[in-house]
Design an enzyme around this catalytic site. Structure first.
Site, PDB file in Angstrom:
ATOM      1  N   TRP A 358       0.770  -1.355  -0.178  1.00 55.29           N
ATOM      2  CA  TRP A 358      -0.162   0.050  -0.156  1.00 55.29           C
ATOM      3  C   TRP A 358       0.892   1.310   0.049  1.00 55.29           C
ATOM      4  CZ3 TRP A 358      -0.766   3.438   4.360  1.00 55.29           C
ATOM      5  CH2 TRP A 358       0.090   2.973   5.629  1.00 55.29           C
ATOM      6  N   ASP A 359       2.105   1.083   0.335  1.00 57.76           N
ATOM      7  CA  ASP A 359       3.175   2.160   0.281  1.00 57.76           C
ATOM      8  C   ASP A 359       2.870   3.208  -1.105  1.00 57.76           C
ATOM      9  OD1 ASP A 359       3.795   0.196   2.112  1.00 57.76           O
ATOM     10  OD2 ASP A 359       5.979   0.559   1.908  1.00 57.76           O
ATOM     11  N   GLU A 489       1.630  -1.971  13.439  1.00 56.24           N
ATOM     12  CA  GLU A 489       1.679  -3.543  13.416  1.00 56.24           C
ATOM     13  C   GLU A 489       2.059  -3.738  14.620  1.00 56.24           C
ATOM     14  OE1 GLU A 489       2.717  -4.205   8.750  1.00 56.24           O
ATOM     15  OE2 GLU A 489       4.061  -4.048  10.041  1.00 56.24           O
ATOM     16  N   LYS A 601       4.321   1.639  16.197  1.00 55.07           N
ATOM     17  CA  LYS A 601       5.666   1.425  15.287  1.00 55.07           C
ATOM     18  C   LYS A 601       5.441   2.548  14.089  1.00 55.07           C
ATOM     19  CE  LYS A 601       6.891  -1.940  11.643  1.00 55.07           C
ATOM     20  NZ  LYS A 601       6.518  -3.141  10.837  1.00 55.07           N
ATOM     21  N   GLN A 602       4.383   3.122  13.851  1.00 59.29           N
ATOM     22  CA  GLN A 602       3.997   4.144  12.860  1.00 59.29           C
ATOM     23  C   GLN A 602       2.902   4.822  12.974  1.00 59.29           C
ATOM     24  OE1 GLN A 602       4.053   1.275   9.361  1.00 59.29           O
ATOM     25  NE2 GLN A 602       2.840   3.214   8.730  1.00 59.29           N
TER      26      GLN A 602
END
Length: 767
Positions: A358-359, A489, A601-602
């Protein structure tokens, strides 16, 4: 291991000094590519030290059978592996009949690598005393041609320093290669024919299962003292072929081998013509010559930089970082083939299968829209439309029906090939990123035609998925989404991930709006799509109900949306209270401990605020940024760029700058201690966004470009160009003023700090 060994330079990546500890990291960092193929910076000559061999061909992969301890229904049968392709760069070198190897040399000095990003040329030089006391000075140049993208070129010069010596070059091809990344140690390649013809050689091979036919080829010539030295075919086995050039070399004179090589593939040519196409390519580059081809390389890169360069004055490390990111993005994908996409490692390694994530939609499309033209971004969207039937199949395997589409987390051909269940089944937000990219493409380019031609069918499939993925909670009298994983995640299998729920609501509403728009403006396309999808008003009403009653977890105490229902049940210890010895947690902690922790994580909620910032006030952003950023460990390459953009929006330029430096130098400084596995290609587009959208404040508002420029204290000035609807605008920012230069024939109105500004063609406008 020394992680700060790359020398700061505005245009080059430079390593000085031979350190075998840095070998695999440097092989990643100095990788080269041309969109059609790429390779890690392995030595041409034999090296018996630790190394990670890697040459890759775009679009060629192997379906490696999934390896899991416990099979679950819906698991993909295979994980698509980017394949280490036959090696064409190899050159064995013998000095007085002993094979040369830097790992066994008595002394190595003046070792230097340089990746000249301005010209797209990789150079390695050194002096060495071999194990049998021959002293040599070596200069190697290598590049992969942008003009003739099946071909790469090597110039390998050896100067004997201490005495006369016999020098033998054996350029070779080798298809007996293996992958670093393999589940079952399968044989990935089958070699069918090996042939040498004068100064040329060819290996015909195909991948097992996927049957990609390839011809790996080379041509070599040796020059000494102004004369060409004749070579002879030397060795031929089932998967290896070499040529031999031998010459007695006088002390303090140089001898140079020139080698052209590369791949032709059945993806682009008929099987029976591969060898002839390879011969034609060699004849073409022979006529041009190494120096001529190198000049074409410089010209091609000059044209790329003319549009995509970002210039930073006063901060060499920041300048080097952004150019490295832009360079690697262009090496990986140039937009010439809609069958290809942008793998998270590009041509630099094998981790993640080298497939599409999906990046691409979330991070890469903005870069390609602004630095190329709408055709390139359209190809990336067409790639997803071409895989719509596979997305519907993927959803069907998980129990969805009626044309519901779940795009894969990882793919090569549209089929899901990721096999960690908490991601494969649950990280479904990827569907929303694809829908957002359709919206983002139209918003930026003004090209609506994609939606009636292709995009609306994609949106319908995605909306059907969201409608079936939720269920009505009687307790809440709201639609909820259970058992999901968001972009963060470090929280798996949670209920009501805010970002995913928000995406689902937005996707449904956006699809309904586009249905009306196509119905009124493109009736032929509308009837074709309705006929094909069998969509009814009754089904649309059900979608509407879901969107209107979607549940979003919220904390009244903190005044923020919660990442997911259970976030406040965690022990909310901030990252700055964690001992440094326990970072990065993904390498120091058990997975169980990570999942129970509050660490992010992000960007997750903040990713939603980035996508849909017009839905929230700056005060909302500030409140959520201040709540979530202290718990964020940024152990995803996609995290710092979003935080940089949002810190800039909040006027926190020092924080924005630090996040920018982290995203731009993620690989050069190896923040996550994993660069030897390959570079983080897709997050590099986020680095570009950090400057253009973060510091430059560029947005599209009411169909017009808008800027709110700021500059970090560390910089004197910065400038960038964007192609907005076929009008090229150059923006130059200093602490005192911002100037705009419009290339085109028509006046353009933009907004700067909320005020209208008219740009006239070829005139400098100062704000």
């Amino acid at each position: 291991m020394n992680q700060d060994y790359i020398k700061p330079d505005n245009w080059s990546i430079i390593e000085e000094g031979f350190d075998s500890e840095n070998m695999k990291s440097s092989e990643s960092i100095f990788s080269i590519g041309n969109g059609a193929m790429g390779q890690r910076a392995n030595f041409e000559e034999t090296y018996t030290g630790e190394t990670f061999q890697g040459s890759y061909i775009a679009g060629v992969y192997y379906p490696d059978k999934t390896r899991v301890g416990w099979w679950k229904n819906g698991y993909p049968e295979y994980f698509a592996k980017v394949l280490n392709a036959p090696n064409w760069i190899g050159i064995k070198i013998y000095l007085n009949e002993e094979e040369f190897d830097l790992a066994t040399c008595k002394k190595v000095s003046k070792f230097r690598r340089e990746l000249n990003m301005q010209e797209g040329i990789y150079t390695r030089s050194f002096q060495a005393v071999s194990a049998n006391n021959v002293e040599i000075d070596v200069v190697v140049k290598r590049f992969l041609s942008l003009d003739i993208d099946a071909v790469g070129a090597i110039s390998y010069s050896v100067k004997v320093l201490n005495s006369d010596a016999s020098v033998v070059f054996e350029p070779y091809l080798d298809s007996g290669i293996t992958n670093e990344d393999s589940n079952w140690d399968d044989k990935f390649w089958n070699t069918t024919k090996v042939n040498a013809d004068d100064n040329r050689a060819f290996i015909e091979a195909h991948t097992m299962k996927t049957e990609f036919k390839t011809c790996t080829f080379m041509q070599a010539s040796l020059e000494y003292d102004g004369h060409e030295v004749t070579g002879v075919p030397l060795e031929k086995t089932d998967n290896f072929v070499s040529l031999k050039f031998e010459q007695n070399v006088k002390a303090n004179t140089s001898i140079t081998l020139t080698k052209f090589g590369g791949y032709v593939v059945s993806r682009n040519h008929p099987n029976e013509e591969l060898v002839q196409v390879a011969k034609n390519s060699l004849s073409e580059v022979s006529a041009i010559g190494f120096d001529g081809l190198m000049q074409k390389q410089k010209d091609a890169w000059a044209a790329i930089w003319e549009m995509s360069d970002i210039v930073i004055e006063g901060d060499t490390k920041a300048q080097q970082g952004i150019r490295f990111n832009i360079f690697q993005l262009n090496q990986t994908y140039l937009g010439t083939d809609s069958r290809l996409n942008i793998g998270p490692k590009g041509f630099t390694g094998e981790k993640y299968g080298g497939s599409t994530y999906w990046d691409t939609e979330a991070y890469c499309i903005p870069f390609y829209m602004a630095t190329k033209d709408d055709k390139v971004a359209r190809k990336l969207l067409k790639y997803r439309y071409n895989h719509l039937e596979k997305a519907i199949e993927n959803a069907k395997k998980l129990g969805f029906s009626n044309g519901a589409a779940l795009y894969p987390m990882v793919t090569m051909n549209g089929e899901e090939c990721h096999n960690e269940w908490e991601i494969t089944f649950e990280e479904i937000h990827r569907n929303g990123a694809i829908a957002f990219a359709i919206h983002n493409y139209f918003r930026y380019t003004g090209d609506y035609s994609y939606i009636p031609e292709m995009g609306l069918e994609v949106l319908i499939g995605i909306s059907r998925f969201w409608h079936q993925r939720v269920n009505l909670s009687k307790d809440k009298n709201k639609y909820v989404m259970l058992g999901v994983t968001g972009p963060n995640e470090y929280e798996n299998n949670v209920n009501n991930n805010w970002y995913t729920n928000y995406l689902a609501k937005w996707c449904i509403n956006y699809t309904l709006t586009q249905l009306d728009k196509v119905k009124n403006g493109y009736p032929d396309d509308y009837h074709r799509i309705i006929g094909k999808t069998k969509l009814t008003d009754r089904e649309c009403d059900k979608w509407k109900k879901v969107a209107n009653k979607m549940y979003f977890p919220y904390s009244k105490e903190h005044g923020v949306f919660l990442q997911q229902d259970g976030f406040l049940d965690k022990d909310l210890v901030r990252v700055d209270e964690l001992p440094k010895s326990e970072r990065p947690i993904n390498q120091k902690w058990s997975w169980d401990r990570i999942l129970r922790s509050p660490y992010i994580k992000q960007a997750d909620v903040l990713q939603g605020f980035y996508f849909f910032e017009e839905d929230f006030s700056t005060e909302d952003l500030e409140k959520h940024f201040d709540f979530y950023e202290p718990f964020t460990v940024h152990e995803s390459s996609l995290s710092p760029c979003v935080h940089s953009i949002q810190a800039a929006k909040l006027g926190r330029m020092e924080q924005a700058y630090n996040f920018y430096l982290r995203t731009s130098r993620l690989d050069l400084d190896d923040y996550n201690k994993e660069v030897e596995e390959g570079l983080h290609i897709t997050s590099m587009a986020g680095t570009w966004m950090s400057i253009v959208e973060g510091f430059g404040g560029m947005r599209v508002v009411n169909d017009k470009l808008s800027f709110k420029p700021q500059i970090p204290n560390q910089w004197k000035a910065y400038s960038f160009k964007v192609n907005f609807r076929n009008r090229i605008i150059k923006v130059n920012v200093t602490a005192k003023e911002t100037t705009f230069h419009l290339k085109g024939t028509e006046e353009v109105t933009i907004r700067v700090n909320g005020k209208k500004v008219a740009l006239l063609p070829d005139e400098l406008t100062t704000v």
